[in-house]
Motif scaffolding. Structure first.
Motif, PDB file in Angstrom:
ATOM      1  N   ALA A  79      18.813  40.511  29.537  1.00 30.35           N
ATOM      2  CA  ALA A  79      19.922  39.828  30.211  1.00 30.35           C
ATOM      3  C   ALA A  79      21.111  40.775  30.350  1.00 30.35           C
ATOM      4  O   ALA A  79      21.447  41.498  29.406  1.00 30.35           O
ATOM      5  N   PRO A  80      21.762  40.805  31.510  1.00 30.60           N
ATOM      6  CA  PRO A  80      22.946  41.672  31.704  1.00 30.60           C
ATOM      7  C   PRO A  80      24.123  41.194  30.851  1.00 30.60           C
ATOM      8  O   PRO A  80      24.137  40.066  30.354  1.00 30.60           O
ATOM      9  N   ASP A  81      25.107  42.066  30.708  1.00 30.11           N
ATOM     10  CA  ASP A  81      26.338  41.747  29.982  1.00 30.11           C
ATOM     11  C   ASP A  81      27.513  41.809  30.960  1.00 30.11           C
ATOM     12  O   ASP A  81      27.839  42.883  31.477  1.00 30.11           O
ATOM     13  N   ILE A  82      28.141  40.685  31.217  1.00 28.99           N
ATOM     14  CA  ILE A  82      29.315  40.660  32.099  1.00 28.99           C
ATOM     15  C   ILE A  82      30.500  41.291  31.374  1.00 28.99           C
ATOM     16  O   ILE A  82      30.833  40.919  30.247  1.00 28.99           O
TER      17      ILE A  82
ATOM     18  N   TYR B 145      31.851  42.227  37.331  1.00 37.37           N
ATOM     19  CA  TYR B 145      31.400  43.538  36.853  1.00 37.37           C
ATOM     20  C   TYR B 145      30.528  43.324  35.618  1.00 37.37           C
ATOM     21  O   TYR B 145      30.879  42.543  34.731  1.00 37.37           O
ATOM     22  N   TRP B 146      29.394  44.032  35.550  1.00 31.48           N
ATOM     23  CA  TRP B 146      28.495  43.870  34.411  1.00 31.48           C
ATOM     24  C   TRP B 146      27.803  45.190  34.092  1.00 31.48           C
ATOM     25  O   TRP B 146      27.891  46.161  34.849  1.00 31.48           O
ATOM     26  N   THR B 147      27.124  45.210  32.964  1.00 31.15           N
ATOM     27  CA  THR B 147      26.277  46.344  32.581  1.00 31.15           C
ATOM     28  C   THR B 147      24.878  45.824  32.310  1.00 31.15           C
ATOM     29  O   THR B 147      24.688  44.633  32.014  1.00 31.15           O
TER      30      THR B 147
ATOM     31  N   SER C 194      28.170  45.553  40.304  1.00 33.12           N
ATOM     32  CA  SER C 194      29.332  44.719  40.597  1.00 33.12           C
ATOM     33  C   SER C 194      29.120  44.066  41.957  1.00 33.12           C
ATOM     34  O   SER C 194      28.354  44.562  42.783  1.00 33.12           O
ATOM     35  N   VAL C 195      29.801  42.941  42.163  1.00 32.82           N
ATOM     36  CA  VAL C 195      29.691  42.254  43.447  1.00 32.82           C
ATOM     37  C   VAL C 195      30.877  41.310  43.602  1.00 32.82           C
ATOM     38  O   VAL C 195      31.418  40.802  42.620  1.00 32.82           O
TER      39      VAL C 195
ATOM     40  N   VAL D 294      30.568  31.951  35.828  1.00 33.74           N
ATOM     41  CA  VAL D 294      29.920  33.099  36.462  1.00 33.74           C
ATOM     42  C   VAL D 294      28.867  33.659  35.511  1.00 33.74           C
ATOM     43  O   VAL D 294      29.133  33.846  34.320  1.00 33.74           O
ATOM     44  N   TYR D 295      27.669  33.899  36.035  1.00 34.25           N
ATOM     45  CA  TYR D 295      26.616  34.515  35.240  1.00 34.25           C
ATOM     46  C   TYR D 295      25.728  35.371  36.129  1.00 34.25           C
ATOM     47  O   TYR D 295      25.734  35.232  37.362  1.00 34.25           O
TER      48      TYR D 295
END
Length: 288
Positions: A149-152, A165-167, A206-207, A220-221
């Protein structure tokens, strides 16, 4: 010379090896991957097709394996690694169509289930399988792992929009830490979950999600997706609320900017950043 050439021809195998090719296709889609849902279900059928076989042999057989060439070569013997799924194949193709389901192929190949990232090999043999009778092989990639799972990292408000923005998360997909081929970001109205705005991202982390309501709270997720389309678990949700202000992006668009945004925008993006303070100053002067 002629008798010697004739004797050499008799020693050649009965199949023209160099020109034979095998392609493996699935009925669910044509992306070249068997994902978790396709492997665990019973509706994704795999079909092996070949061309270039010039043999009149009636001993063609098709095997499925987790090993390239479908052969285990020991110090004293050579044995087949895999299972025959079509023992009566012909030069024109397999005797059954489709050959097998994706789940059955994974099981017969010896992969031990769907939760792995490994090719499924299809081997065509002429006669009793051995290291010298392999005619050709094809494969399809089993993608049985989910990305982490990404990390925001942050959610920045804009006019009727939120920028996320996430990693990449920490985990494995195909043996690569944090691997993901694409992402899917969502902004869901906290008080009306039927309002779900989403964006797919194939490059970058990012988006900007537009079309939102100002002064409304959104959860937001972000999901990560593997090459075969396996979804990760959702990232932890982060809340954000769009605000009615002329941020850099809105000012740039109002001034006629046509760039789509992002760090990879090149010269246009750089110009937008340089012009933004001037645009804001001009707007303030007009208002005063």
């Amino acid at each position: 010379m002629v008798p010697r050439l004739a004797a050499l021809l008799l020693l050649l195998p009965s199949v023209a090896l160099g020109a034979v090719t095998i392609s493996v296709s699935e009925s669910a889609d044509s992306d070249g991957y068997v994902n978790i849902a396709e492997c665990q279900g019973s509706t994704d059928n795999l079909t092996a097709a070949w061309s270039g076989v010039t043999s009149t042999s009636t001993n063609l057989s098709l095997y499925v394996s987790d090993t390239s060439g479908c052969i285990d070569t020991g110090s004293s013997s050579t044995t087949v690694r895999g299972t025959a799924i079509d023992a009566s194949a012909s030069a024109s193709g397999p005797s059954t169509n489709p050959v097998t389901t994706a789940s059955n192929a994974a099981s017969l190949a010896g992969l031990g289930g769907c939760n792995t990232y490994q090719p499924i090999y299809f081997c065509l043999f002429d006669g009793a399988p051995s290291s010298t009778t392999l005619v050709a092989q094809g494969s399809i990639q089993l993608d049985g792992l989910r990305p982490a799972a990404p990390d925001i990292q942050s959610v920045t408000p804009g006019n009727a929009a939120l920028t996320v923005y996430w990693t990449a998360g920490t985990g494995s997909d195909g043996g690569t830490t944090g691997a993901a081929k694409s992402y899917e970001a969502h902004a869901v109205n906290a008080s009306n979950t039927s309002e779900d705005h989403s964006q797919t991202v194939t490059s970058g982390t990012s988006v900007r999600i537009g079309g939102l309501q100002n002064d409304v709270t959104y959860n937001v997720y972000v999901y990560a997706l593997s090459a075969g389309g396996n979804y990760s678990a959702a990232s932890a949700a982060v809340q954000g609320s769009p605000i009615p202000v002329d941020d850099f992006w809105t000012s740039y668009k109002n001034a006629g900017g046509r760039d789509s945004g992002g760090c990879s925008s090149g010269a246009a993006g750089a110009v937008a950043l340089l012009l933004s303070p001037l645009l804001l100053l001009a707007r303030k002067r007009r208002r005063s």
